[in-house]
Design a protein around this motif. Structure first.
Motif, mmCIF file in Angstrom:
data_model
loop_
_atom_site.group_PDB
_atom_site.id
_atom_site.type_symbol
_atom_site.label_atom_id
_atom_site.label_comp_id
_atom_site.label_asym_id
_atom_site.label_seq_id
_atom_site.Cartn_x
_atom_site.Cartn_y
_atom_site.Cartn_z
ATOM 1 N N GLY A 102 39.484 35.630 33.017
ATOM 2 C CA GLY A 102 38.523 36.278 33.907
ATOM 3 C C GLY A 102 39.157 36.748 35.195
ATOM 4 O O GLY A 102 38.857 37.832 35.706
ATOM 5 N N LEU A 103 40.055 35.932 35.732
ATOM 6 C CA LEU A 103 40.765 36.303 36.956
ATOM 7 C C LEU A 103 41.614 37.549 36.738
ATOM 8 O O LEU A 103 41.588 38.483 37.553
ATOM 9 C CB LEU A 103 41.640 35.133 37.418
ATOM 10 C CG LEU A 103 42.367 35.319 38.731
ATOM 11 C CD1 LEU A 103 41.370 35.365 39.878
ATOM 12 C CD2 LEU A 103 43.351 34.195 38.941
ATOM 13 N N LEU A 104 42.342 37.595 35.636
ATOM 14 C CA LEU A 104 43.185 38.756 35.348
ATOM 15 C C LEU A 104 42.355 40.014 35.101
ATOM 16 O O LEU A 104 42.684 41.098 35.598
ATOM 17 C CB LEU A 104 44.092 38.465 34.155
ATOM 18 C CG LEU A 104 45.162 37.394 34.384
ATOM 19 C CD1 LEU A 104 45.907 37.105 33.097
ATOM 20 C CD2 LEU A 104 46.120 37.824 35.482
ATOM 21 N N ILE A 105 41.273 39.868 34.369
ATOM 22 C CA ILE A 105 40.407 41.024 34.101
ATOM 23 C C ILE A 105 39.780 41.522 35.402
ATOM 24 O O ILE A 105 39.740 42.730 35.668
ATOM 25 C CB ILE A 105 39.334 40.666 33.051
ATOM 26 C CG1 ILE A 105 39.985 40.477 31.681
ATOM 27 C CG2 ILE A 105 38.246 41.734 32.992
ATOM 28 C CD1 ILE A 105 39.061 39.917 30.627
ATOM 29 N N GLY A 106 39.320 40.615 36.251
ATOM 30 C CA GLY A 106 38.726 40.994 37.537
ATOM 31 C C GLY A 106 39.728 41.694 38.440
ATOM 32 O O GLY A 106 39.403 42.692 39.094
ATOM 33 N N ALA A 107 40.956 41.176 38.477
ATOM 34 C CA ALA A 107 41.990 41.814 39.297
ATOM 35 C C ALA A 107 42.303 43.211 38.772
ATOM 36 O O ALA A 107 42.443 44.165 39.551
ATOM 37 C CB ALA A 107 43.248 40.951 39.308
ATOM 38 N N ALA A 108 42.400 43.342 37.468
ATOM 39 C CA ALA A 108 42.690 44.653 36.880
ATOM 40 C C ALA A 108 41.566 45.644 37.176
ATOM 41 O O ALA A 108 41.822 46.802 37.537
ATOM 42 C CB ALA A 108 42.901 44.521 35.372
ATOM 43 N N LEU A 109 40.320 45.208 37.057
ATOM 44 C CA LEU A 109 39.187 46.087 37.356
ATOM 45 C C LEU A 109 39.155 46.459 38.837
ATOM 46 O O LEU A 109 38.846 47.605 39.194
ATOM 47 C CB LEU A 109 37.869 45.423 36.955
ATOM 48 C CG LEU A 109 37.615 45.306 35.452
ATOM 49 C CD1 LEU A 109 36.347 44.510 35.187
ATOM 50 C CD2 LEU A 109 37.522 46.679 34.817
#
Length: 140
Positions: free
Chosen positions: A62-69
């Motif tokens: 979730g952290l990686l997806i949020g950062a990418a978004l």
């Protein structure tokens, strides 16, 4: 021995055997329950470890997806180019630093002025008290 004594002795022996058998059965039942509880605890520990590992993995994902978004949103919605944006941010940071330093110096100067004024006020009060004659209540 008499018949009565033999009967009492036999009853006492049977009672002792009964108590011994009951005690043995209770101890065996407790041992079996202890083993079952230990197996249950081991299974609960394994499940907890599995859930913890799963939750940590989900958090990282979730952290990686949020950062990418977030990066994608900034890149798509920002009207300025990278060098322009860096220049603007650097200028804002310099203004903020200078204004903070100026505010700090002003606060220190105000504190020094207030301390000096209070010191003068205390000296005036002290001199005033020295010049007054002692009251009858204070003469001891």
């Amino acid at each position: 021995m008499t018949v009565e004594q033999d009967a009492i002795t036999e009853i006492a022996r049977r009672f002792a055997e009964s108590i011994h058998a009951e005690r043995t059965a209770t101890i065996e039942a407790l041992a079996a329950e202890r083993e079952a509880a230990q197996r249950l605890l081991a299974a609960l520990r394994r499940e907890h470890e599995r859930q913890t590992a799963s939750a940590a993995g989900a958090f990282v994902a979730g952290l990686l997806i949020g950062a990418a978004l977030g990066v994608a949103a900034v890149a798509l919605l920002n009207p300025r180019s990278g060098p322009d944006l860096r220049q603007i941010l650097a200028a804002r940071a310099g203004v903020t630093r200078r204004s903070f330093a100026e505010r700090l110096r002003a606060a220190i100067a105000a504190g020094q002025r207030a301390a000096a004024e209070r010191e003068q006020e205390l000296w005036r009060e002290y001199r005033k008290r020295l010049s007054e004659p002692p009251s009858p209540d204070q003469s001891s």
